[in-house]
Write a protein that holds these residues in place. Structure first.
Motif, PDB file in Angstrom:
ATOM      1  N   ASP A   1       0.827  -1.189   0.000  1.00 54.78           N
ATOM      2  CA  ASP A   1       0.000   0.000   0.000  1.00 54.78           C
ATOM      3  C   ASP A   1       0.868   1.248   0.000  1.00 54.78           C
ATOM      4  O   ASP A   1       1.887   1.301   0.665  1.00 54.78           O
ATOM      5  N   LEU A   2       0.424   2.253  -0.744  1.00 46.68           N
ATOM      6  CA  LEU A   2       1.112   3.532  -0.749  1.00 46.68           C
ATOM      7  C   LEU A   2       0.535   4.411   0.340  1.00 46.68           C
ATOM      8  O   LEU A   2      -0.661   4.429   0.567  1.00 46.68           O
ATOM      9  N   VAL A  18       7.622  20.779  -8.299  1.00 44.05           N
ATOM     10  CA  VAL A  18       7.883  19.353  -8.524  1.00 44.05           C
ATOM     11  C   VAL A  18       6.824  18.832  -9.488  1.00 44.05           C
ATOM     12  O   VAL A  18       5.626  19.040  -9.273  1.00 44.05           O
ATOM     13  N   HIS A  19       7.257  18.174 -10.554  1.00 44.04           N
ATOM     14  CA  HIS A  19       6.327  17.524 -11.472  1.00 44.04           C
ATOM     15  C   HIS A  19       6.068  16.118 -10.945  1.00 44.04           C
ATOM     16  O   HIS A  19       6.987  15.314 -10.823  1.00 44.04           O
ATOM     17  N   VAL A  20       4.812  15.840 -10.579  1.00 46.70           N
ATOM     18  CA  VAL A  20       4.439  14.532 -10.045  1.00 46.70           C
ATOM     19  C   VAL A  20       3.498  13.866 -11.028  1.00 46.70           C
ATOM     20  O   VAL A  20       2.554  14.489 -11.522  1.00 46.70           O
ATOM     21  N   SER A  21       3.751  12.589 -11.329  1.00 43.50           N
ATOM     22  CA  SER A  21       2.850  11.843 -12.192  1.00 43.50           C
ATOM     23  C   SER A  21       2.613  10.466 -11.591  1.00 43.50           C
ATOM     24  O   SER A  21       3.451   9.923 -10.873  1.00 43.50           O
ATOM     25  N   VAL A  22       1.437   9.935 -11.873  1.00 47.33           N
ATOM     26  CA  VAL A  22       1.064   8.597 -11.419  1.00 47.33           C
ATOM     27  C   VAL A  22       0.709   7.785 -12.643  1.00 47.33           C
ATOM     28  O   VAL A  22      -0.045   8.241 -13.509  1.00 47.33           O
ATOM     29  N   VAL A  23       1.263   6.578 -12.720  1.00 47.66           N
ATOM     30  CA  VAL A  23       1.028   5.696 -13.858  1.00 47.66           C
ATOM     31  C   VAL A  23       0.464   4.380 -13.335  1.00 47.66           C
ATOM     32  O   VAL A  23       0.999   3.802 -12.390  1.00 47.66           O
ATOM     33  N   LYS A  24      -0.623   3.906 -13.945  1.00 44.28           N
ATOM     34  CA  LYS A  24      -1.180   2.609 -13.594  1.00 44.28           C
ATOM     35  C   LYS A  24      -0.893   1.642 -14.726  1.00 44.28           C
ATOM     36  O   LYS A  24      -1.228   1.902 -15.872  1.00 44.28           O
ATOM     37  N   SER A  25      -0.247   0.529 -14.404  1.00 43.62           N
ATOM     38  CA  SER A  25      -0.084  -0.545 -15.369  1.00 43.62           C
ATOM     39  C   SER A  25      -1.169  -1.574 -15.073  1.00 43.62           C
ATOM     40  O   SER A  25      -2.069  -1.329 -14.278  1.00 43.62           O
ATOM     41  N   SER A  26      -1.087  -2.741 -15.677  1.00 44.83           N
ATOM     42  CA  SER A  26      -2.138  -3.738 -15.476  1.00 44.83           C
ATOM     43  C   SER A  26      -2.270  -4.185 -14.027  1.00 44.83           C
ATOM     44  O   SER A  26      -3.356  -4.512 -13.572  1.00 44.83           O
ATOM     45  N   SER A  28      -0.103  -2.601 -11.232  1.00 47.51           N
ATOM     46  CA  SER A  28       0.667  -1.764 -10.311  1.00 47.51           C
ATOM     47  C   SER A  28       0.384  -0.281 -10.524  1.00 47.51           C
ATOM     48  O   SER A  28      -0.076   0.123 -11.584  1.00 47.51           O
ATOM     49  N   LEU A  29       0.697   0.520  -9.493  1.00 48.82           N
ATOM     50  CA  LEU A  29       0.711   1.979  -9.578  1.00 48.82           C
ATOM     51  C   LEU A  29       2.145   2.440  -9.360  1.00 48.82           C
ATOM     52  O   LEU A  29       2.857   1.898  -8.512  1.00 48.82           O
ATOM     53  N   PHE A  30       2.572   3.445 -10.118  1.00 49.22           N
ATOM     54  CA  PHE A  30       3.909   4.008  -9.984  1.00 49.22           C
ATOM     55  C   PHE A  30       3.771   5.511  -9.818  1.00 49.22           C
ATOM     56  O   PHE A  30       3.017   6.148 -10.550  1.00 49.22           O
ATOM     57  N   SER A  40       5.925   2.831  -5.511  1.00 49.84           N
ATOM     58  CA  SER A  40       5.122   1.927  -6.323  1.00 49.84           C
ATOM     59  C   SER A  40       4.382   0.968  -5.409  1.00 49.84           C
ATOM     60  O   SER A  40       4.746   0.795  -4.247  1.00 49.84           O
ATOM     61  N   ALA A  41       3.318   0.375  -5.933  1.00 57.43           N
ATOM     62  CA  ALA A  41       2.544  -0.594  -5.164  1.00 57.43           C
ATOM     63  C   ALA A  41       1.778  -1.477  -6.132  1.00 57.43           C
ATOM     64  O   ALA A  41       1.433  -1.057  -7.246  1.00 57.43           O
ATOM     65  N   LYS A  42       1.505  -2.686  -5.724  1.00 56.54           N
ATOM     66  CA  LYS A  42       0.644  -3.576  -6.505  1.00 56.54           C
ATOM     67  C   LYS A  42      -0.770  -3.016  -6.467  1.00 56.54           C
ATOM     68  O   LYS A  42      -1.251  -2.564  -5.429  1.00 56.54           O
ATOM     69  N   PHE A  43      -1.434  -3.008  -7.624  1.00 54.96           N
ATOM     70  CA  PHE A  43      -2.795  -2.505  -7.722  1.00 54.96           C
ATOM     71  C   PHE A  43      -3.468  -3.230  -8.870  1.00 54.96           C
ATOM     72  O   PHE A  43      -3.230  -2.920 -10.031  1.00 54.96           O
ATOM     73  N   GLY A  44      -4.284  -4.213  -8.547  1.00 51.35           N
ATOM     74  CA  GLY A  44      -4.941  -4.996  -9.577  1.00 51.35           C
ATOM     75  C   GLY A  44      -6.346  -4.537  -9.872  1.00 51.35           C
ATOM     76  O   GLY A  44      -7.024  -5.098 -10.700  1.00 51.35           O
ATOM     77  N   GLY A  45      -6.787  -3.494  -9.194  1.00 53.48           N
ATOM     78  CA  GLY A  45      -8.149  -3.006  -9.363  1.00 53.48           C
ATOM     79  C   GLY A  45      -8.319  -2.166 -10.608  1.00 53.48           C
ATOM     80  O   GLY A  45      -7.393  -1.961 -11.390  1.00 53.48           O
ATOM     81  N   THR A  46      -9.504  -1.676 -10.775  1.00 53.89           N
ATOM     82  CA  THR A  46      -9.848  -0.828 -11.909  1.00 53.89           C
ATOM     83  C   THR A  46     -10.121   0.581 -11.407  1.00 53.89           C
ATOM     84  O   THR A  46     -10.770   0.759 -10.376  1.00 53.89           O
TER      85      THR A  46
END
Length: 76
Positions: A1-2, A18-26, A28-30, A40-46
């Motif tokens: 968890d983040l 500060v430039h902050v961005s969040v990216v969701k892959s299939s 995980s969140l980064f 980063s954290a595991k994130f399997g949700g939608t």
């Protein structure tokens, strides 16, 4: 968890832009600060949209400016 403790450090405490961005892959969140991965954290949700407002910068005492939310992948 983040959590907010994952993001504390020189990136968010030096009182500069500060430039902050969040990216969701299939699965995980980064989170990136100035192009460097800081959490980063595991994130399997939608992530789905609804009629509720998004909370950006909750409990943050600084200024949040130029927010953009994209519903698709962007090229670097």
């Amino acid at each position: 968890d983040l959590s907010s403790s994952d993001l504390k450090g020189s990136y968010l405490l030096n009182k500069t832009y500060v430039h902050v961005s969040v990216v969701k892959s299939s699965d995980s969140l980064f989170i990136y600060a100035n192009g460097k991965e800081v959490a980063s954290a595991k994130f399997g949700g939608t992530i789905i949209g609804n009629a509720n407002q998004a909370l950006i910068g909750q409990n943050y005492a600084g200024l949040v400016d130029e927010v953009r939310i994209w519903g698709r992948s962007l090229d670097s």
